[in-house]
Design a protein around this motif. Structure first.
Motif: not given
Length: 146
Positions: A54-70
């Motif tokens: 099972v793989i994570a949604h690419g957009m899930f990973t992208m969205g979770a990563a931007i949390q550092l910036v916000t």
């Protein structure tokens, strides 16, 4: 001290974070996004189409990563641009029998990549890795500074 072009330097680290991802996170994301592709929740299906699991949604990973910036800038609306390329899947093991155990651990580091004093913006370059390998490359967010 508030973030501004005067307080930033190219190469300056804005922070790091560790994302602990579970299959439950993927199911919740599927419900929110409408992406119910079984490669994101069904082990047998994912393996049947040639994936290692099972793989994570690419957009899930992208969205979770931007949390550092916000979190760093303090205002999600300050992000005026965000883009990346997906390079590797994040395989999320089934840990439902071990509550609190992540099925995947993703590391995120942010560094100031460029500063535009005229526009009062900064480009933040993100390094996003899983199992020691980059899963997002050229992950860059542009933020408007106060």
């Amino acid at each position: 001290m508030a973030v501004s072009t005067a307080t930033l330097e190219v190469g300056q680290q804005i922070g790091t974070t560790t994302l602990h991802i579970t299959r439950q996170d993927l199911v919740r994301y599927a419900g929110a996004s409408g992406d119910f592709n079984p490669i994101h929740w069904n082990q047998a299906f994912a393996e049947g189409v040639g994936l290692p699991g099972v793989i994570a949604h690419g957009m899930f990973t992208m969205g979770a990563a931007i949390q550092l910036v916000t979190d760093w800038i303090g205002d999600p609306a300050a992000v005026v641009d965000y883009q990346t390329r997906f390079t590797r899947p994040v395989i999320v093991e089934d840990t439902t029998a071990q509550p609190g155990e992540p099925g995947a651990v993703v590391e995120v580091t942010g560094v100031v990549g460029a500063i535009d004093t005229d526009a009062s913006t900064a480009r933040i370059d993100l390094t996003v890795t899983y199992a020691g390998q980059k899963v997002l490359v050229k992950a860059q967010a542009v933020v408007r500074l106060p």
